[in-house]
Design a protein around this motif. Structure first.
Motif: not given
Length: 703
Positions: A419-433, A486-495
């Motif tokens: 169970w986890t939030n996703g690991h990519t919230g970068r511009p262009g890789y997720a939705s808008t905003n 709580i905002r999440t995105s990529s951190l070194r090595s991801l999951g």
């Protein structure tokens, strides 16, 4: 020689995109991977110089620019050498042979008779034909790679390391970072963020702020509020006054920081089976069940994020330390209603990012403000508290493992639920905003849920969720949360970090249940010879099997990153008294062909130290409304006095493809520390970090 083109050359096939030879003999190298402190420009310079047979000092690797450099996508995933290195090698080899043809034409010789040494083409008797610069007028580099009539042979790998090209400026304190940039008439801006997540701006005495000394303008666009001043200090003072007088709505509720596993398990989620072999645990000689958890983690870059922007004649220039400049430009254009071709992003080195930190957000801040005052360079730097409170964090995760072993010591069945939030919230890789200013302008209370990279890019949440061991039946299911207070995105090595910690802890527990040595059990269930070699080598180097004194422990762990990348094995030696101290980390890695051994060692050592910091100390803290760990006291990272001895050994495989080193150590280091702690205490700690409170809770749970 004919070979399949590297992926970066399929998208960017023109040699002239990559290389230019100037009149003074400088060979300008342009790549689409950015320098993050990992030494990539050094390694690519070394590859180019070696393939062109020129002194390294004549190669100038330029910082990535979206209008001039080949688009190689993100600099992430430990793939820079794998993709960009292969492309540079092929481009330079073909360019070398184009120049050899020109030298042959000039000398009236066959190309096979033309020799090359130190950048000078000669005849067999040593007569000089010319250098790259001498011949450049006769060579057209605006041709595509892969010309079948061009006979090329790649130069054999070299074992000579090139010294880091970026360090002299940094050691001598010369301006090199984005924070050092200055332009005539440049103004400084500070953004005033909401005091609570999801809060909306209600009121403030904006007119009073606009009359403060040096203030150029006050910008309010929805919930985005900023001040622009002639000097940095003036902007800071105005922002502080605005923050103290503004009123905001209540915002949204955040999860209970002390009960994250329950929240993760019960939140709405997208449930995806990653592998379904029908694992079962009936009639097993031994079954191990355990749940592992980690908190939200900050990137914790030492320097706060910074960016500059300038709008002139419809062209928006942005200076950023983003890892994804090629996706950042179009995302900014879309947010501001600009033509994508009108936005050019120039990469400038900044603080270490280790994934998706606030670099993209601050670039959007600067771009938005530049549109309000065209013709002026706008510089935005985040504060330390803003960085900690608003950057995208590495997701909190909880994983449940159930594993079975038979009487012969064979691991037969493995079930894993995550169970986890996703690991990519970068511009262009997720939705808008996805960028903070974009979301605040739109009045978004909660950013859209982060997504995960697909399987072909190594997964995100599920990275290393499947054990690399020879297990007959494996089931893996991922619950990716569809809510992100709580905002999440990529951190070194991801999951891979939590997943490897879970896997390697359970392997140790299976060994204990079966009465086997942890190393022996791993080797008995690993058929890959390269995996076996890193394990046996680290055991030999670390003295595995020798006794440790009371209060000390030793643990071993292994991971093949993404199950197809680099191999890494770690032995951790710890001391467990009133608190846990990591004494030594012995690291052995197989990263395939090594371009620059010193650079690989630096990456492995740096990753090991960061993983030790995650293991011992790091966790984002928050109350029910906002992040509270907003400084180095409330979010401590490992100090020099706490850094263990890190003994790194690299197994060079010159005949194998390069596999990357930047994310090899995070998972196995944390797992080895956890196994060493269990060895020292006789009690396993399942919750990261290994703070005194979590250790005591684990002891109390079995008392």
């Amino acid at each position: 020689m004919t070979a399949e083109l590297p992926a970066s050359l399929v998208a960017n096939p023109w040699i002239s995109t990559w290389l230019t030879v100037t009149d003074d003999g400088t060979i300008v190298l342009r790549v689409g991977k950015v320098e993050l402190g990992q030494g990539i420009l050094t390694a690519l310079t070394q590859i180019a110089a070696h393939e062109l047979d020129v002194p390294p000092e004549v190669v100038s690797a330029e910082a990535t620019n979206t209008a001039a450099s080949p688009n190689e996508g993100l600099t992430a995933g430990s793939l820079s050498i794998t993709f960009s290195g292969a492309a540079v090698r092929r481009v330079c080899a073909e360019a070398r042979e184009l120049y050899r043809r020109a030298a042959a034409r000039r000398s009236g010789r066959d190309t096979g008779e033309v020799c090359l040494a130190a950048g000078v083409f000669t005849t067999p008797d040593g007569s000089r034909i010319g250098s790259y610069a001498d011949l450049s007028a006769e060579v057209d580099l605006h041709v595509k790679v892969g010309d079948p009539s061009l006979e090329i042979e790649l130069a054999p790998p070299t074992s000579k390391d090139l010294a880091r090209v970026d360090l002299p400026d940094k050691v001598l304190g010369k301006p090199r970072f984005i924070h050092d940039l200055e332009f005539p008439g440049m103004v400084h801006a500070r953004v005033v963020r909401p005091p609570r997540v999801g809060a909306h701006f209600e009121s403030a005495a904006l007119e009073d702020i606009s009359t403060m000394p040096g203030i150029e303008t006050v910008v309010r666009d929805g919930d985005f509020v900023a001040v622009v001043a002639r000097r940095e200090g003036q902007a800071t003072r105005a922002a502080e006054k605005l923050a103290s007088t503004a009123t905001w709505s209540a915002g949204i509720d955040l999860p209970d920081v002390d009960d994250l596993p329950r929240w993760l398990r019960t939140a709405e989620a997208d449930v995806r089976p990653i592998r379904s072999d029908g694992a079962h645990h009936n009639d097993a000689a031994a079954v191990v069940e355990a749940a592992f958890a980690r908190p939200f983690l900050a990137h914790a870059s030492i320097g706060p994020s910074c960016a500059l922007a300038h709008l002139d004649g419809g062209r928006l220039q942005v200076w950023s330390h983003s890892q994804g400049v090629f996706s950042l430009g179009p995302a900014i254009a879309a947010a501001l209603g600009l033509d994508p071709d009108a936005v050019v992003v120039q990469h400038v080195e900044g603080p270490g990012s280790y994934g998706h930190n606030a670099a993209d957000d601050v670039a959007m801040d600067a771009a938005l403000l530049a549109t309000k005052i065209p013709g002026t360079h706008v510089r935005v730097q985040w504060s330390r508290s803003d960085e900690f409170a608003w950057e995208p964090f590495g997701p909190a995760m909880v994983g449940e493992v159930k594993a079975s072993i038979d009487d012969s010591g064979t691991i037969t069945d493995w079930s894993y639920e995550l169970w986890t939030n996703g690991h990519t919230g970068r511009p262009g890789y997720a939705s808008t905003n996805t960028m903070l200013a974009e979301a605040h302008r739109a009045g978004v209370e909660m950013l859209p849920p982060a997504v995960d990279p697909p399987a072909e890019r190594g997964h995100g949440s599920a990275r290393n969720a499947e054990p690399y061991y020879d297990v007959a039946r494996v089931d893996v299911t991922v619950h990716r949360l569809l809510t992100m207070p709580i905002r999440t995105s990529s951190l070194r090595s991801l999951g891979s970090h939590l997943n490897t910690f879970a896997t390697e802890s359970v392997i140790d527990e299976l060994a204990r249940a079966a009465g086997r040595d942890p190393l022996a059990l791993r080797l008995a269930n690993l058929s890959d010879p390269r995996a076996r070699r890193v394990l046996t080598t680290v055991a030999d180097v670390a003295g595995w099997g020798t006794a440790v004194s009371d209060g000390h422990g030793r643990g071993i762990a292994f991971c093949r990153y993404k199950n197809r990348g680099s191999y890494c094995a770690v032995v951790a030696d710890v001391e467990a008294t009133d608190r846990l101290r990591v004494v030594r980390l012995t690291v052995v890695a197989d990263v395939g062909c090594v371009v620059n051994t010193d650079g690989v060692r630096n990456q492995l050592e740096g990753g090991a130290v960061q993983a030790a910091s995650w293991s011992l100390l790091e966790q984002v803290r928050f109350d029910r409304h906002s992040v509270t760990s907003t400084d180095w006291e409330s979010y401590p990272i490992i100090r020099f006095t706490q850094v263990p001895i890190v003994d790194v050994h690299v197994l060079d495989r010159p005949d194998e493809p390069p596999l990357g080193a930047g994310e090899a150590t995070q998972g196995p280091v944390t797992a080895a520390i956890g196994n060493a702690l269990a060895d020292a205490l006789g009690v396993r700690v399942y919750t990261l970090p290994f703070t005194p409170a979590n250790i005591v809770a684990a002891i109390d749970s079995v008392s």
